[in-house]
Scaffold this motif. Sequence first.
Motif, PDB file in Angstrom:
ATOM      1  N   VAL A  50       0.872  -1.181   0.000  1.00 51.97           N
ATOM      2  CA  VAL A  50       0.000   0.000   0.000  1.00 51.97           C
ATOM      3  C   VAL A  50       0.906   1.227   0.000  1.00 51.97           C
ATOM      4  CG1 VAL A  50      -1.798   1.265   1.205  1.00 51.97           C
ATOM      5  CG2 VAL A  50      -1.797  -1.239   1.267  1.00 51.97           C
ATOM      6  N   ASP A  51       0.810   1.995  -1.062  1.00 49.16           N
ATOM      7  CA  ASP A  51       1.668   3.179  -1.222  1.00 49.16           C
ATOM      8  C   ASP A  51       3.140   2.834  -1.015  1.00 49.16           C
ATOM      9  OD1 ASP A  51      -0.526   4.736  -1.781  1.00 49.16           O
ATOM     10  OD2 ASP A  51      -0.768   5.435   0.288  1.00 49.16           O
ATOM     11  N   GLY A  52       3.534   1.694  -1.581  1.00 51.57           N
ATOM     12  CA  GLY A  52       4.939   1.307  -1.561  1.00 51.57           C
ATOM     13  C   GLY A  52       5.389   0.535  -0.341  1.00 51.57           C
ATOM     14  N   GLU A  53       4.531   0.405   0.685  1.00 54.50           N
ATOM     15  CA  GLU A  53       4.904  -0.322   1.907  1.00 54.50           C
ATOM     16  C   GLU A  53       4.244  -1.699   1.913  1.00 54.50           C
ATOM     17  OE1 GLU A  53       4.888   0.300   6.723  1.00 54.50           O
ATOM     18  OE2 GLU A  53       3.075   0.801   5.611  1.00 54.50           O
ATOM     19  N   LEU A  54       5.047  -2.741   2.133  1.00 56.94           N
ATOM     20  CA  LEU A  54       4.502  -4.091   2.192  1.00 56.94           C
ATOM     21  C   LEU A  54       3.510  -4.193   3.352  1.00 56.94           C
ATOM     22  CD1 LEU A  54       5.327  -6.379   0.233  1.00 56.94           C
ATOM     23  CD2 LEU A  54       6.489  -7.451   2.162  1.00 56.94           C
ATOM     24  N   ALA A  55       2.318  -4.715   3.066  1.00 52.56           N
ATOM     25  CA  ALA A  55       1.270  -4.727   4.088  1.00 52.56           C
ATOM     26  C   ALA A  55       0.514  -6.048   4.163  1.00 52.56           C
ATOM     27  CB  ALA A  55       0.278  -3.593   3.827  1.00 52.56           C
ATOM     28  N   GLY A  56       0.714  -6.947   3.201  1.00 44.65           N
ATOM     29  CA  GLY A  56      -0.030  -8.206   3.213  1.00 44.65           C
ATOM     30  C   GLY A  56       0.673  -9.281   2.414  1.00 44.65           C
ATOM     31  N   CYS A  57       0.216 -10.526   2.608  1.00 41.47           N
ATOM     32  CA  CYS A  57       0.768 -11.649   1.859  1.00 41.47           C
ATOM     33  C   CYS A  57      -0.257 -12.780   1.851  1.00 41.47           C
ATOM     34  CB  CYS A  57       2.085 -12.141   2.456  1.00 41.47           C
ATOM     35  SG  CYS A  57       1.959 -12.759   4.161  1.00 41.47           S
ATOM     36  N   GLY A  58      -0.057 -13.737   0.968  1.00 36.42           N
ATOM     37  CA  GLY A  58      -0.942 -14.898   0.900  1.00 36.42           C
ATOM     38  C   GLY A  58      -0.335 -15.977   0.026  1.00 36.42           C
ATOM     39  N   LYS A  59      -0.574 -17.232   0.400  1.00 36.88           N
ATOM     40  CA  LYS A  59       0.004 -18.379  -0.313  1.00 36.88           C
ATOM     41  C   LYS A  59      -1.096 -19.247  -0.911  1.00 36.88           C
ATOM     42  CE  LYS A  59       3.404 -21.209  -1.498  1.00 36.88           C
ATOM     43  NZ  LYS A  59       2.673 -22.127  -2.364  1.00 36.88           N
ATOM     44  N   TYR A  60      -0.889 -19.618  -2.163  1.00 35.12           N
ATOM     45  CA  TYR A  60      -1.775 -20.521  -2.913  1.00 35.12           C
ATOM     46  C   TYR A  60      -0.956 -21.766  -3.215  1.00 35.12           C
ATOM     47  CZ  TYR A  60      -4.643 -21.953  -7.039  1.00 35.12           C
ATOM     48  OH  TYR A  60      -5.422 -22.629  -7.971  1.00 35.12           O
ATOM     49  N   SER A  61      -1.329 -22.898  -2.601  1.00 38.59           N
ATOM     50  CA  SER A  61      -0.568 -24.133  -2.751  1.00 38.59           C
ATOM     51  C   SER A  61      -1.415 -25.211  -3.418  1.00 38.59           C
ATOM     52  CB  SER A  61      -0.092 -24.644  -1.385  1.00 38.59           C
ATOM     53  OG  SER A  61       0.756 -23.697  -0.763  1.00 38.59           O
ATOM     54  N   ILE A  62      -0.792 -25.984  -4.302  1.00 38.59           N
ATOM     55  CA  ILE A  62      -1.465 -27.112  -4.937  1.00 38.59           C
ATOM     56  C   ILE A  62      -1.130 -28.373  -4.143  1.00 38.59           C
ATOM     57  CG2 ILE A  62      -1.762 -28.462  -7.030  1.00 38.59           C
ATOM     58  CD1 ILE A  62      -2.734 -25.635  -7.328  1.00 38.59           C
ATOM     59  N   LEU A  63      -2.155 -29.051  -3.643  1.00 38.22           N
ATOM     60  CA  LEU A  63      -1.969 -30.251  -2.839  1.00 38.22           C
ATOM     61  C   LEU A  63      -1.893 -31.492  -3.740  1.00 38.22           C
ATOM     62  CD1 LEU A  63      -4.282 -29.525   0.228  1.00 38.22           C
ATOM     63  CD2 LEU A  63      -1.882 -28.899  -0.162  1.00 38.22           C
ATOM     64  N   PRO A  64      -1.489 -32.635  -3.189  1.00 40.84           N
ATOM     65  CA  PRO A  64      -1.302 -33.828  -4.013  1.00 40.84           C
ATOM     66  C   PRO A  64      -2.522 -34.246  -4.834  1.00 40.84           C
ATOM     67  CG  PRO A  64      -0.246 -34.150  -1.906  1.00 40.84           C
ATOM     68  CD  PRO A  64      -0.993 -32.843  -1.805  1.00 40.84           C
ATOM     69  N   ASP A  65      -3.736 -33.950  -4.345  1.00 41.23           N
ATOM     70  CA  ASP A  65      -4.931 -34.358  -5.096  1.00 41.23           C
ATOM     71  C   ASP A  65      -5.333 -33.331  -6.157  1.00 41.23           C
ATOM     72  OD1 ASP A  65      -5.923 -32.296  -3.576  1.00 41.23           O
ATOM     73  OD2 ASP A  65      -7.643 -33.394  -2.788  1.00 41.23           O
ATOM     74  N   GLY A  66      -4.511 -32.295  -6.337  1.00 39.48           N
ATOM     75  CA  GLY A  66      -4.796 -31.281  -7.345  1.00 39.48           C
ATOM     76  C   GLY A  66      -5.649 -30.131  -6.867  1.00 39.48           C
ATOM     77  N   SER A  67      -6.098 -30.160  -5.616  1.00 38.68           N
ATOM     78  CA  SER A  67      -6.879 -29.050  -5.054  1.00 38.68           C
ATOM     79  C   SER A  67      -5.939 -27.932  -4.619  1.00 38.68           C
ATOM     80  CB  SER A  67      -7.715 -29.530  -3.872  1.00 38.68           C
ATOM     81  OG  SER A  67      -6.874 -29.973  -2.813  1.00 38.68           O
ATOM     82  N   ALA A  68      -6.505 -26.750  -4.407  1.00 44.84           N
ATOM     83  CA  ALA A  68      -5.714 -25.600  -3.963  1.00 44.84           C
ATOM     84  C   ALA A  68      -5.937 -25.365  -2.473  1.00 44.84           C
ATOM     85  CB  ALA A  68      -6.090 -24.355  -4.752  1.00 44.84           C
ATOM     86  N   TRP A  69      -4.864 -25.083  -1.779  1.00 45.16           N
ATOM     87  CA  TRP A  69      -4.901 -24.786  -0.348  1.00 45.16           C
ATOM     88  C   TRP A  69      -4.532 -23.318  -0.178  1.00 45.16           C
ATOM     89  CZ3 TRP A  69      -7.127 -26.320   3.759  1.00 45.16           C
ATOM     90  CH2 TRP A  69      -6.654 -25.993   5.031  1.00 45.16           C
ATOM     91  N   LEU A  70      -5.423 -22.549   0.442  1.00 38.62           N
ATOM     92  CA  LEU A  70      -5.236 -21.117   0.635  1.00 38.62           C
ATOM     93  C   LEU A  70      -4.729 -20.883   2.050  1.00 38.62           C
ATOM     94  CD1 LEU A  70      -8.662 -20.003  -0.920  1.00 38.62           C
ATOM     95  CD2 LEU A  70      -6.533 -20.640  -2.109  1.00 38.62           C
ATOM     96  N   GLU A  71      -3.565 -20.283   2.189  1.00 38.06           N
ATOM     97  CA  GLU A  71      -2.938 -20.210   3.510  1.00 38.06           C
ATOM     98  C   GLU A  71      -2.119 -18.933   3.669  1.00 38.06           C
ATOM     99  OE1 GLU A  71      -0.029 -23.395   3.953  1.00 38.06           O
ATOM    100  OE2 GLU A  71       0.298 -23.427   1.799  1.00 38.06           O
ATOM    101  N   THR A  72      -1.754 -18.687   4.931  1.00 38.21           N
ATOM    102  CA  THR A  72      -0.833 -17.598   5.278  1.00 38.21           C
ATOM    103  C   THR A  72      -1.334 -16.251   4.754  1.00 38.21           C
ATOM    104  OG1 THR A  72       0.855 -19.308   4.838  1.00 38.21           O
ATOM    105  CG2 THR A  72       1.642 -17.165   5.580  1.00 38.21           C
ATOM    106  N   LEU A  73      -2.643 -16.034   4.821  1.00 41.17           N
ATOM    107  CA  LEU A  73      -3.181 -14.725   4.459  1.00 41.17           C
ATOM    108  C   LEU A  73      -2.954 -13.787   5.648  1.00 41.17           C
ATOM    109  CD1 LEU A  73      -6.653 -14.025   2.791  1.00 41.17           C
ATOM    110  CD2 LEU A  73      -5.426 -12.385   4.205  1.00 41.17           C
ATOM    111  N   ARG A  74      -2.119 -12.792   5.432  1.00 40.91           N
ATOM    112  CA  ARG A  74      -1.744 -11.863   6.500  1.00 40.91           C
ATOM    113  C   ARG A  74      -1.901 -10.421   6.001  1.00 40.91           C
ATOM    114  NH1 ARG A  74      -1.840 -16.360   8.526  1.00 40.91           N
ATOM    115  NH2 ARG A  74      -0.046 -17.490   9.399  1.00 40.91           N
ATOM    116  N   VAL A  75      -2.488  -9.567   6.831  1.00 43.14           N
ATOM    117  CA  VAL A  75      -2.578  -8.132   6.552  1.00 43.14           C
ATOM    118  C   VAL A  75      -2.291  -7.395   7.857  1.00 43.14           C
ATOM    119  CG1 VAL A  75      -4.025  -6.209   5.791  1.00 43.14           C
ATOM    120  CG2 VAL A  75      -4.281  -8.469   4.712  1.00 43.14           C
TER     121      VAL A  75
END
Length: 276
Positions: A50-75
């Motif tokens: 936000v205005d050049g300052e890091l303020a959030g993050c998030g991870k999208y991971s593919i699991l062995p069965d091909g599904s997506a795991w949404l994790e580490t959402l931080r703000v």
Amino acid sequence: MEIILRKATPEDKEKTIWVESQSTPNLSYVPHVWDMFINDKEGDWSVESVDGELAGCGKYSILPDGSAWLETLRVIPQRQGLGLGKRLYEHWLKLSEEKGVKTMRMYTGINNAVSSGLAERYGLSTVETFHGVKMEAKPFKTEHSFKRITDVEEATELLLPLGEQWGNWIVLNRTYYKWSPAMCKWLTEKDMVYKDDDGNVVVMGARFMADYQLHIGLFHGDAKTCLDFAKANAANIGVKSIHCLYPQRFNEIEKQLLDNKFVMEPAPFIVKEINL
């Protein structure tokens, strides 16, 4: 106000660790998973500024069965309410469309209305509630005949019928996997499958932070024999704690764990899912 979502770079490491320390001070693991996350070519590790300052993050991971795991959402608290979480979910939905992913899942604490509400806004709904137990790892020895199973076909034949006893879930590091042949293959290749001469079975290990925590994904047979083996393994590795999560409807699993001196996590967890 300029908000930018982009792929994380090695230069973002320290600032992303700071973001997590501000947003979830009681749950910090980014320092331990940074290399795994940023080197994940199949998934996506994003940061937001936000205005050049890091303020959030998030991870999208593919699991062995091909599904997506949404994790580490931080703000960070100062930037919450600006739509950073929404941007991540919109990004993840787009990624799933591009990759042909048919299912996305996430977890949160049962009392985390903000996290739960954000997931529901994008179509995810609760599919299971979990209880968890833990134990401090201490020096421990036991006589056993457990051996690691390394043959994928043998392990799959052994494990698949046991999935129903755990609601067709297996949990490691609060990553909630659905039971499948692909999952059995992954567990075997990660050296997590054990069986003894009496037919007792234990699946244990860690998705990450293997030097800190041991996670019991499944046990079958004599509970004391299985859990004593897990305690001895934890002592041998030198981890700090042992953990196990299971659907709350499985009262017998819970009783067996409590009878073997595990203690309950403070509150349940919920897993939410969307089929695309």
